[in-house]
Design a protein around this motif. Structure first.
Motif, mmCIF file in Angstrom:
data_model
loop_
_atom_site.group_PDB
_atom_site.id
_atom_site.type_symbol
_atom_site.label_atom_id
_atom_site.label_comp_id
_atom_site.label_asym_id
_atom_site.label_seq_id
_atom_site.Cartn_x
_atom_site.Cartn_y
_atom_site.Cartn_z
ATOM 1 N N ALA A 198 0.847 -1.175 0.000
ATOM 2 C CA ALA A 198 0.000 0.000 0.000
ATOM 3 C C ALA A 198 0.889 1.234 0.000
ATOM 4 N N CYS A 199 0.271 2.409 0.047
ATOM 5 C CA CYS A 199 1.045 3.651 0.081
ATOM 6 C C CYS A 199 1.053 4.190 1.500
ATOM 7 N N PRO A 200 2.213 4.538 2.041
ATOM 8 C CA PRO A 200 2.314 4.939 3.446
ATOM 9 C C PRO A 200 1.893 6.381 3.674
ATOM 10 N N GLY A 201 0.641 6.613 3.966
ATOM 11 C CA GLY A 201 0.161 7.955 4.243
ATOM 12 C C GLY A 201 0.478 8.385 5.662
ATOM 13 N N LEU A 202 0.213 9.634 5.959
ATOM 14 C CA LEU A 202 0.512 10.180 7.280
ATOM 15 C C LEU A 202 -0.251 9.434 8.370
ATOM 16 N N THR A 203 -1.506 9.097 8.106
ATOM 17 C CA THR A 203 -2.322 8.417 9.110
ATOM 18 C C THR A 203 -2.284 6.910 8.972
ATOM 19 N N ALA A 204 -1.499 6.385 8.043
ATOM 20 C CA ALA A 204 -1.384 4.938 7.855
ATOM 21 C C ALA A 204 0.066 4.594 7.533
ATOM 22 N N PRO A 205 0.945 4.597 8.537
ATOM 23 C CA PRO A 205 2.364 4.336 8.283
ATOM 24 C C PRO A 205 2.611 2.929 7.752
ATOM 25 N N LEU B 1 9.206 28.500 5.538
ATOM 26 C CA LEU B 1 10.476 28.090 6.128
ATOM 27 C C LEU B 1 10.333 27.689 7.589
ATOM 28 N N ASP B 2 9.488 28.390 8.350
ATOM 29 C CA ASP B 2 9.294 28.018 9.751
ATOM 30 C C ASP B 2 8.681 26.626 9.850
ATOM 31 N N ALA B 3 7.693 26.353 9.002
ATOM 32 C CA ALA B 3 7.056 25.035 9.022
ATOM 33 C C ALA B 3 8.039 23.964 8.560
ATOM 34 N N ALA B 4 8.864 24.275 7.560
ATOM 35 C CA ALA B 4 9.847 23.304 7.072
ATOM 36 C C ALA B 4 10.860 22.977 8.151
ATOM 37 N N ALA B 5 11.315 24.006 8.894
ATOM 38 C CA ALA B 5 12.273 23.764 9.977
ATOM 39 C C ALA B 5 11.635 22.926 11.080
ATOM 40 N N ALA B 6 10.374 23.200 11.387
ATOM 41 C CA ALA B 6 9.679 22.420 12.408
ATOM 42 C C ALA B 6 9.465 20.981 11.958
ATOM 43 N N LEU B 7 9.252 20.777 10.660
ATOM 44 C CA LEU B 7 9.113 19.421 10.132
ATOM 45 C C LEU B 7 10.420 18.647 10.303
ATOM 46 N N CYS B 8 11.554 19.305 10.044
ATOM 47 C CA CYS B 8 12.853 18.657 10.242
ATOM 48 C C CYS B 8 13.041 18.268 11.707
ATOM 49 N N PRO C 41 1.718 8.834 15.841
ATOM 50 C CA PRO C 41 0.593 9.759 16.082
ATOM 51 C C PRO C 41 1.060 11.160 16.468
ATOM 52 N N ALA C 42 2.120 11.245 17.262
ATOM 53 C CA ALA C 42 2.628 12.561 17.652
ATOM 54 C C ALA C 42 3.173 13.307 16.447
ATOM 55 N N PHE C 43 3.840 12.582 15.544
ATOM 56 C CA PHE C 43 4.335 13.219 14.325
ATOM 57 C C PHE C 43 3.173 13.725 13.481
ATOM 58 N N ALA C 44 2.121 12.910 13.340
ATOM 59 C CA ALA C 44 0.951 13.333 12.569
ATOM 60 C C ALA C 44 0.316 14.581 13.171
ATOM 61 N N ASP C 45 0.251 14.653 14.491
ATOM 62 C CA ASP C 45 -0.305 15.840 15.146
ATOM 63 C C ASP C 45 0.551 17.072 14.864
ATOM 64 N N THR C 46 1.870 16.891 14.845
ATOM 65 C CA THR C 46 2.764 18.012 14.553
ATOM 66 C C THR C 46 2.534 18.536 13.144
#
Length: 448
Positions: free
Chosen positions: A12-19, A38-45, A75-80
């Protein structure tokens, strides 16, 4: 966001809510087609490092992948990601061209169409019945077009509206006709519903092969406009600068073998911030677009990206080597494909003139490059197999030990240099040499 903590099945394809479970933990994929600040990109890193192993990938189709998550951290990553308001693109993958809405004189709204289609699918009962690999391409006709990207349904902007093709890339898709902009979202929804009626394994190219294109044309017949299809275009090239509508530029850089660590990304983001950049977008071909540079700031930013290990030159030999994650990152892999890739690109540099691809695949599934390649090195329990002008699923012509594969490619590169004719590309020379001769050069074990 309510993330599903149980890993999705492989295939399957690994979506955010279905790793998806891999050798280094859970993998999630984000398909964000709009600009990430850029702020969101840095927070994603930071989130990739905090919740995963800090490895960030951009795929051949331009998706972002985060690796090394766990059942507890996913789940915490998805919430972020939700809090950062980054579009994860869960659901049916809908790709828009990377410069959509940014190029000068562009009038058609690809992102608006994508949003309307997502809304239409969210309200439907059939979307859940579609197979996990089904996808849609919406190409607004920018220089960074999506002709090389395969999709079940592909739309390309033209003077009369949107040209519709099914089941392939721009060259291989079956043309259906043109629909007006106001009819596009509903037309695509009807085509997807037709696929869903044939079961979760249905794909457009398979249905057309079995039933012909009329099974699709019939559901949109009253909306089709009788006009000629669009002409072919030169190959899309993300590396380099691209003019934007505000007299700024987009700077395209590549990820070597499709991945980098969060530290390198954060350093790049900091350099982009100093250059007054607006944000980032991804692009097919494992590339990243830095949006909003100027002609004055682009050279220094490109130099910084080069120092960080990113690809900034179109003739960089690393672009001709495609490698999956490999062992031990992927549980299915027999060889460390990604770890071998830098060695291969260096050893075979003289071979990598832009005319061919060398594919390093950890196993016969060939996830990183499903199509054919001039040379495919595929992991086997007894070493590395060589497939000439084929794919990872094909029977290798010869096998050698994993530790010997770099020297084997060096021998092939030397032979191509020795017998190459004036004006002949490496791909031409390999075809002339033939698979049997290449197998003799490559392998300690000859097959067939």
């Amino acid at each position: 966001m309510n993330a599903i903590v149980s890993p999705r099945r492989r295939g399957a394809c690994p979506g955010l809510t279905a790793p998806m479970q891999t050798g280094d933990g859970l993998l999630v994929r984000l398909l964000s087609s709009t600009t990430i600040g850029l702020d969101a990109a840095a927070a994603l890193c930071a989130a990739a490092r905090r919740h995963g192993n800090g490895i960030i990938e951009i795929t051949a189709r331009g998706s972002i992948q985060i690796r090394g998550l766990t059942a507890a951290s996913a789940p915490a990553f998805a919430d972020t990601v939700a809090a950062l308001r980054i579009d994860a693109g869960d659901g049916v993958p809908i790709l828009t061209d990377p410069l959509a809405g940014l190029e000068p004189h562009q009038t058609i709204d690809a992102h608006g169409l994508a949003a309307a289609l997502r809304q239409r699918l969210a309200a439907s009962s059939f979307a859940a019945m579609l197979g996990p690999k089904v996808s849609v391409v919406i190409d607004a006709g920018t220089d960074l077009h999506l002709d090389a990207v395969r999709a079940d349904i592909r739309l390309r902007a033209c003077s009369a509206g949107w040209h519709v093709g099914l089941g392939g890339d721009a060259a291989s898709a079956t043309p259906i006709g043109v629909v007006a902009p106001a009819d596009a979202a509903e037309s695509v929804a009807r085509l997807l519903e037709t696929m869903a009626q044939h079961g979760p394994q249905a794909r457009a190219h398979d249905l057309i092969r079995r039933h012909g294109p009329d099974v699709f044309r019939a559901v949109v017949a009253e909306r089709l406009i009788d006009t000629a299809g669009p002409a072919p275009r030169p190959r899309s090239e993300p590396i380099g600068t691209h003019p934007l509508r505000d007299e700024r530029l987009g700077l395209g850089i590549g990820l070597a073998f499709g991945h980098a660590d969060a530290d390198a990304f954060e350093s790049l983001i900091e350099a982009a911030r100093r250059a007054g950049v607006l944000g980032l977008r991804t692009a097919p071909g494992r590339a990243l677009l830095i949006i909003g540079v100027t002609s004055e700031t682009a050279p220094a930013l490109a130099a910084r990206a080069e120092n960080l290990g990113f690809i900034t030159q179109r003739d960089d030999p690393r672009r001709n080597v495609v490698a999956c994650a490999g062992a031990p990152i992927c549980a299915s892999a027999e060889i460390p494909a990604r770890a071998l890739a830098p060695q291969i690109s260096s050893a075979a540099a003289g071979l990598l003139d832009g005319s061919l691809t060398v594919h390093l695949s950890g196993c016969p599934k060939g996830c990183a490059h499903p199509g054919t390649a001039a040379l495919t090195i595929v992991g086997k329990p007894n070493g590395c197999g060589l497939v000439a002008d084929g794919c990872a699923r094909d029977q290798p012509a010869a096998t050698t030990a994993a530790a010997a594969v770099t020297s084997a490619l060096e021998r092939i590169a030397r032979e191509v240099a020795r017998v190459g004719r004036p004006g002949e590309t490496s791909a031409d020379t390999l075809r002339r040499l033939g698979g049997a001769h290449l197998a003799e050069i490559f392998g300690a074990i000859r097959h067939g």
